[in-house]
Design a protein around this motif. Structure first.
Motif, PDB file in Angstrom:
ATOM      1  N   PHE A 111       8.543   8.476  -7.727  1.00 50.96           N
ATOM      2  CA  PHE A 111       8.596   7.993  -6.342  1.00 50.96           C
ATOM      3  C   PHE A 111      10.023   7.860  -5.819  1.00 50.96           C
ATOM      4  N   ASP A 112      11.000   7.734  -6.738  1.00 47.44           N
ATOM      5  CA  ASP A 112      12.388   7.611  -6.290  1.00 47.44           C
ATOM      6  C   ASP A 112      12.907   8.918  -5.686  1.00 47.44           C
ATOM      7  N   GLU A 113      12.153  10.004  -5.850  1.00 49.68           N
ATOM      8  CA  GLU A 113      12.534  11.251  -5.169  1.00 49.68           C
ATOM      9  C   GLU A 113      12.137  11.208  -3.686  1.00 49.68           C
ATOM     10  N   TYR A 114      11.162  10.364  -3.358  1.00 50.41           N
ATOM     11  CA  TYR A 114      10.699  10.257  -1.973  1.00 50.41           C
ATOM     12  C   TYR A 114      11.462   9.186  -1.192  1.00 50.41           C
ATOM     13  N   SER A 115      11.780   8.091  -1.872  1.00 61.45           N
ATOM     14  CA  SER A 115      12.194   6.895  -1.144  1.00 61.45           C
ATOM     15  C   SER A 115      13.164   6.052  -1.960  1.00 61.45           C
ATOM     16  N   GLU A 116      14.235   5.598  -1.310  1.00 61.69           N
ATOM     17  CA  GLU A 116      15.198   4.756  -1.997  1.00 61.69           C
ATOM     18  C   GLU A 116      14.684   3.332  -2.184  1.00 61.69           C
ATOM     19  N   CYS A 117      13.932   2.826  -1.200  1.00 56.81           N
ATOM     20  CA  CYS A 117      13.474   1.429  -1.276  1.00 56.81           C
ATOM     21  C   CYS A 117      12.082   1.329  -1.901  1.00 56.81           C
ATOM     22  N   GLY A 118      11.389   2.450  -2.048  1.00 58.56           N
ATOM     23  CA  GLY A 118      10.074   2.429  -2.693  1.00 58.56           C
ATOM     24  C   GLY A 118       8.913   2.609  -1.740  1.00 58.56           C
ATOM     25  N   ALA A 119       9.133   2.330  -0.452  1.00 60.87           N
ATOM     26  CA  ALA A 119       8.045   2.454   0.536  1.00 60.87           C
ATOM     27  C   ALA A 119       8.218   3.740   1.337  1.00 60.87           C
ATOM     28  N   ILE A 120       7.103   4.293   1.797  1.00 59.36           N
ATOM     29  CA  ILE A 120       7.125   5.458   2.679  1.00 59.36           C
ATOM     30  C   ILE A 120       6.197   5.179   3.856  1.00 59.36           C
ATOM     31  N   GLY A 121       6.656   5.506   5.055  1.00 61.50           N
ATOM     32  CA  GLY A 121       5.769   5.335   6.199  1.00 61.50           C
ATOM     33  C   GLY A 121       6.402   4.467   7.265  1.00 61.50           C
ATOM     34  N   ALA A 122       5.551   3.828   8.076  1.00 61.82           N
ATOM     35  CA  ALA A 122       6.028   3.087   9.237  1.00 61.82           C
ATOM     36  C   ALA A 122       5.474   1.653   9.252  1.00 61.82           C
ATOM     37  N   PRO A 123       5.941   0.785   8.332  1.00 62.71           N
ATOM     38  CA  PRO A 123       5.423  -0.591   8.311  1.00 62.71           C
ATOM     39  C   PRO A 123       5.717  -1.353   9.598  1.00 62.71           C
ATOM     40  N   GLU A 124       6.775  -0.941  10.326  1.00 64.17           N
ATOM     41  CA  GLU A 124       7.133  -1.649  11.571  1.00 64.17           C
ATOM     42  C   GLU A 124       6.071  -1.482  12.653  1.00 64.17           C
ATOM     43  N   LEU A 125       5.168  -0.511  12.477  1.00 67.46           N
ATOM     44  CA  LEU A 125       4.084  -0.330  13.453  1.00 67.46           C
ATOM     45  C   LEU A 125       2.813  -1.082  13.036  1.00 67.46           C
ATOM     46  N   ALA A 126       2.865  -1.777  11.911  1.00 70.10           N
ATOM     47  CA  ALA A 126       1.672  -2.475  11.409  1.00 70.10           C
ATOM     48  C   ALA A 126       1.437  -3.767  12.182  1.00 70.10           C
ATOM     49  N   SER A 127       0.176  -4.222  12.183  1.00 68.40           N
ATOM     50  CA  SER A 127      -0.139  -5.537  12.766  1.00 68.40           C
ATOM     51  C   SER A 127      -1.424  -6.065  12.140  1.00 68.40           C
ATOM     52  N   ALA A 128      -1.550  -7.388  12.148  1.00 73.02           N
ATOM     53  CA  ALA A 128      -2.768  -8.015  11.616  1.00 73.02           C
ATOM     54  C   ALA A 128      -3.982  -7.613  12.453  1.00 73.02           C
ATOM     55  N   GLU A 129      -3.782  -7.431  13.764  1.00 71.68           N
ATOM     56  CA  GLU A 129      -4.885  -7.027  14.649  1.00 71.68           C
ATOM     57  C   GLU A 129      -5.420  -5.663  14.232  1.00 71.68           C
ATOM     58  N   LYS A 130      -4.499  -4.737  13.972  1.00 71.48           N
ATOM     59  CA  LYS A 130      -4.902  -3.418  13.490  1.00 71.48           C
ATOM     60  C   LYS A 130      -5.603  -3.544  12.140  1.00 71.48           C
ATOM     61  N   GLY A 131      -5.066  -4.413  11.278  1.00 66.99           N
ATOM     62  CA  GLY A 131      -5.655  -4.615   9.955  1.00 66.99           C
ATOM     63  C   GLY A 131      -7.088  -5.110  10.046  1.00 66.99           C
ATOM     64  N   GLU A 132      -7.351  -5.982  11.015  1.00 63.41           N
ATOM     65  CA  GLU A 132      -8.717  -6.509  11.175  1.00 63.41           C
ATOM     66  C   GLU A 132      -9.678  -5.396  11.585  1.00 63.41           C
ATOM     67  N   ILE A 133      -9.245  -4.565  12.517  1.00 61.69           N
ATOM     68  CA  ILE A 133     -10.100  -3.442  12.961  1.00 61.69           C
ATOM     69  C   ILE A 133     -10.364  -2.495  11.795  1.00 61.69           C
ATOM     70  N   ILE A 134      -9.304  -2.167  11.059  1.00 65.93           N
ATOM     71  CA  ILE A 134      -9.459  -1.241   9.921  1.00 65.93           C
ATOM     72  C   ILE A 134     -10.388  -1.847   8.872  1.00 65.93           C
ATOM     73  N   ALA A 135     -10.197  -3.126   8.547  1.00 63.98           N
ATOM     74  CA  ALA A 135     -11.025  -3.778   7.517  1.00 63.98           C
ATOM     75  C   ALA A 135     -12.496  -3.780   7.935  1.00 63.98           C
ATOM     76  N   ASP A 136     -12.746  -4.075   9.211  1.00 68.74           N
ATOM     77  CA  ASP A 136     -14.123  -4.090   9.718  1.00 68.74           C
ATOM     78  C   ASP A 136     -14.791  -2.732   9.578  1.00 68.74           C
ATOM     79  N   LEU A 137     -14.044  -1.695   9.978  1.00 64.64           N
ATOM     80  CA  LEU A 137     -14.613  -0.344   9.927  1.00 64.64           C
ATOM     81  C   LEU A 137     -14.791   0.119   8.488  1.00 64.64           C
ATOM     82  N   LEU A 138     -13.865  -0.254   7.599  1.00 66.47           N
ATOM     83  CA  LEU A 138     -14.030   0.076   6.177  1.00 66.47           C
ATOM     84  C   LEU A 138     -15.285  -0.595   5.622  1.00 66.47           C
ATOM     85  N   GLY A 139     -15.483  -1.859   6.036  1.00 66.45           N
ATOM     86  CA  GLY A 139     -16.683  -2.581   5.598  1.00 66.45           C
ATOM     87  C   GLY A 139     -17.945  -1.878   6.054  1.00 66.45           C
ATOM     88  N   ASP A 140     -17.933  -1.382   7.303  1.00 69.84           N
ATOM     89  CA  ASP A 140     -19.102  -0.661   7.833  1.00 69.84           C
ATOM     90  C   ASP A 140     -19.371   0.614   7.034  1.00 69.84           C
TER      91      ASP A 140
END
Ligand SMILES: [Zn+2]
Length: 268
Positions: A223-252
């Motif tokens: 993974f160190d070939e992809y990322s210096e800090c270990g994470a890949i992607g856009a965590p700054e676009l995350a939100s708990a509101e989005k997480g709730e919608i995703i969790a609900d739909l995953l549950g369905d």
């Protein structure tokens, strides 16, 4: 909200053995075994992220069929196959053969109780090939049982484009998807002041470039070939509101699968 899967009535660990047997012997019974990992998830998410999320999703699905489907959820298998994360620290991995053997022996002994179906519910990308392989080896050993495998986040493929704000590559390791779910399910464990992640860069057009855009070409990278800090992607676009919608739909989505498995094993 925070999950305490021991508190649910479908927690295997919290039942007595006669209760386990009663559920297992019921017609159309299902056992879910969540399989996670302990691996670095950048500076902002805990190393148990995959284990925590797969445990939560397993219980979301089981909650939705409670009363209709005899179902139990085991405690999550907390370690997975993560050699590609070791160089960062904080990662505990099994060997490939070790995890395969563990899933086989867990299934062998659990199925002695009489379940009609077992679902290995995976939460970690590095376990996908292994869990699908375990479905084959466990299926061969238990021809009377419906043996199934599923990686929970792949259930989101059908709806995620309506939710995501990131471009392809933004939902990767510790990115918009996982961070949103963690903010909703385990907010105390997310460090919003430490968001940092690299964009996913792949040299092959036919390789994976997002959790939801996988090409046919497999390759191995530390993974160190992809990322210096270990994470890949856009965590700054995350939100708990989005997480709730995703969790609900995953549950369905998981509910639909569990109901279909129940009907199938009852011969309906
Ligand atoms: Zn993860």
């Amino acid at each position: 909200m925070a999950f305490d899967s021991l508190g649910s009535s479908h927690s295997w660990a919290a039942r007595t053995y006669p209760e386990v047997l009663e559920t297992a012997e019921a017609d159309g019974s299902i056992l879910i075994v969540p399989v996670g990992s302990i691996e670095q998830h950048g500076h902002h998410l805990p190393v148990a992220t995959d284990t925590l999320l797969v445990d939560a999703v397993a219980n979301l699905g089981a909650d939705r069929v409670e009363g209709d489907v005899p179902i139990l959820v085991t405690p999550p298998v907390w370690t997975g196959y993560s050699p590609h994360h070791l160089s960062f620290g904080g990662t505990i991995t099994t060997t490939f053969e070790g995890l395969l053997g563990l899933l086989e022996s867990v299934s062998d002994s659990a199925l002695e109780n009489g379940f009609d179906a077992i679902l290995l519910l995976n939460g970690h990308g590095g376990n996908i090939a292994l869990v699908n392989g375990a479905v084959s080896t466990i299926g061969v050993a238990h021809p009377e049982t419906e043996v199934l495998g599923l990686t929970y986040f792949q259930l989101a493929g059908s709806f995620i484009d309506d939710i995501r704000e990131s471009d392809l590559g933004g939902m990767a390791h510790g990115g918009e998807f996982e961070t949103s779910l963690m903010q909703y399910l385990y907010p105390d464990l997310v460090h919003e002041d430490r968001f940092e992640a690299t964009a996913w860069e792949t040299e092959y057009e036919h390789g994976p470039s997002d959790m939801f855009a996988g090409g046919p070409l497999a390759s191995y990278r530390g993974f160190d070939e992809y990322s210096e800090c270990g994470a890949i992607g856009a965590p700054e676009l995350a939100s708990a509101e989005k997480g709730e919608i995703i969790a609900d739909l995953l549950g369905d989505e998981l509910e639909a699968i569990l109901r279909a498995v129940h009907r199938h094993t009852r011969g309906e």
